[in-house]
Design an enzyme around this catalytic site. Structure first.
Site, PDB file in Angstrom:
ATOM      1  N   SER A 157      46.696 -55.274  17.583  1.00  0.00           N
ATOM      2  CA  SER A 157      46.871 -55.937  16.296  1.00  0.00           C
ATOM      3  C   SER A 157      47.844 -57.113  16.423  1.00  0.00           C
ATOM      4  O   SER A 157      47.590 -58.035  17.193  1.00  0.00           O
ATOM      5  CB  SER A 157      47.319 -54.904  15.242  1.00  0.00           C
ATOM      6  OG  SER A 157      47.193 -55.420  13.942  1.00  0.00           O
ATOM      7  N   ASP A 254      36.861 -53.542  10.289  1.00  0.00           N
ATOM      8  CA  ASP A 254      38.193 -54.117  10.431  1.00  0.00           C
ATOM      9  C   ASP A 254      38.129 -55.575  10.002  1.00  0.00           C
ATOM     10  O   ASP A 254      37.273 -56.321  10.499  1.00  0.00           O
ATOM     11  CB  ASP A 254      38.627 -54.007  11.899  1.00  0.00           C
ATOM     12  CG  ASP A 254      40.030 -54.536  12.178  1.00  0.00           C
ATOM     13  OD1 ASP A 254      40.674 -55.063  11.255  1.00  0.00           O
ATOM     14  OD2 ASP A 254      40.481 -54.422  13.329  1.00  0.00           O
ATOM     15  N   HIS A 284      40.446 -50.366  11.663  1.00  0.00           N
ATOM     16  CA  HIS A 284      41.633 -50.910  12.320  1.00  0.00           C
ATOM     17  C   HIS A 284      42.629 -49.785  12.598  1.00  0.00           C
ATOM     18  O   HIS A 284      42.803 -48.878  11.808  1.00  0.00           O
ATOM     19  CB  HIS A 284      42.287 -51.960  11.408  1.00  0.00           C
ATOM     20  CG  HIS A 284      43.403 -52.707  12.068  1.00  0.00           C
ATOM     21  ND1 HIS A 284      43.180 -53.769  12.900  1.00  0.00           N
ATOM     22  CD2 HIS A 284      44.751 -52.524  12.030  1.00  0.00           C
ATOM     23  CE1 HIS A 284      44.333 -54.224  13.342  1.00  0.00           C
ATOM     24  NE2 HIS A 284      45.304 -53.486  12.836  1.00  0.00           N
TER      25      HIS A 284
END
Length: 312
Positions: A157, A254, A284
């Site tokens: 991320s 996501d 995610h």
């Protein structure tokens, strides 16, 4: 493809709890809740041969790093790892399980970096700290059992963003930091505007809402003028040639899916050996939820295999 049943079960549990999304919470409470969620989902931490916390010089004071050494005899390849959390949340503690898995399964020394968080510390401090930690790893490799010719960067991320940026910085600054690989797990590669189809399709209801990503960006950048800086948004870089080989992992449900896949396509077009691996049915953060999602564990093993294949 429909949501994976284990992902659906987690989303149902969150909805039933009435838990507010992170962007509606004070920063300290968002951090507390994120810490608990990461620890609960990460799975039991596997034993490694040695774990050491160390402080190293950073651009604005000392940096804490955690060094995970696998069994065996060095010098080992290394992975300098940057945790996710939107540049605002999480820590080396929240990603302990993941780092242990990568160290053991890939046979690499993992150095997890405790970089400064936003909004207290704005861009570009985190990028400079992560770069400094990577440079320290190369400069002090033999003292910690690492082969300086086999150093990779990685992250998930926002940490994937930082890993991609460190790879760009290493190429651009030309100081003999020759990285061997980049592991980018559902990375942030571009600003949230104008947005991608996945930003619209997965804007709500899939663990990472669009509004939370906006909150992260607003916390991280001093102002919107920095949004096109390649060291904030690596997809904005005009040239991606000369970067290390990459594995990019994305999740179907996501908002960051498309920008990760666009970055993979750009790397491939620039001649960088790049594998893109999309996990259908996933949300995610699933790689950090390997304790409750089988596909999270599978993705960890895929990442470890890529590291092992490339670095050994």
């Amino acid at each position: 493809m429909p949501l994976d049943p284990q992902a659906q079960a987690l989303l149902d549990q969150i909805a039933a709890s009435g838990q507010l999304p992170r962007h509606l919470l004070p920063v300290h409470e968002a951090r507390r809740q994120a810490h608990l969620a990461f620890i609960a989902g990460g799975g039991a931490p596997a034993p490694v041969a040695r774990v050491e916390d160390r402080r190293i010089p950073g651009p604005e004071g000392d940096l804490l790093i955690r060094i995970y050494t696998p069994p065996g005899d060095g010098p080992f390849p290394a992975l300098v790892y940057f945790h996710g959390g939107g540049w605002v949340l999480a820590s080396i503690e929240t990603h302990d399980s993941l780092c242990r898995t990568l160290a053991n399964e890939a046979g690499v020394v993992v150095l997890a970096v405790e970089y400064s968080l936003a909004p207290e510390h704005k861009f570009p401090l985190a990028t400079e700290e992560c770069y400094a930690a990577t440079l320290w790893t190369a400069s002090n490799a033999l003292s910690v059992g690492i082969d300086p010719a086999r150093i990779a960067v990685g992250g998930d991320s926002a940490g994937g963003n930082l890993a991609a940026v460190v790879a760009l910085m290493a190429r651009d600054r030309g100081n003999q930091l020759n990285l061997a690989f980049q592991l980018l797990i559902y990375p942030v590669t571009d600003y949230y505007l104008p947005g991608t189809p996945s930003y619209q399709e997965n804007a709500e209801g899939y663990y990472l809402p669009r509004e939370t990503m906006i909150w992260y960006w607003n916390a991280y950048l001093p102002d919107e003028a920095h949004a096109t800086n390649p060291y904030a948004s690596p997809l904005q870089a005009s040239d991606l040639s000369g970067l290390p080989p990459a594995l990019i992992i994305t999740a179907e449900f996501d908002p960051l899916r498309d920008e990760g896949e666009m970055y993979a396509a750009r790397l491939q077009k620039a001649g960088v050996p790049t594998k893109l691996s999309r996990y259908d049915g996933m949300i995610h953060g699933f790689v950090n939820m390997a304790g409750i999602m089988e596909q999270g564990q599978r993705a960890r093993l895929e990442a470890a295999h890529a590291l092992k294949t490339t670095l050994h």
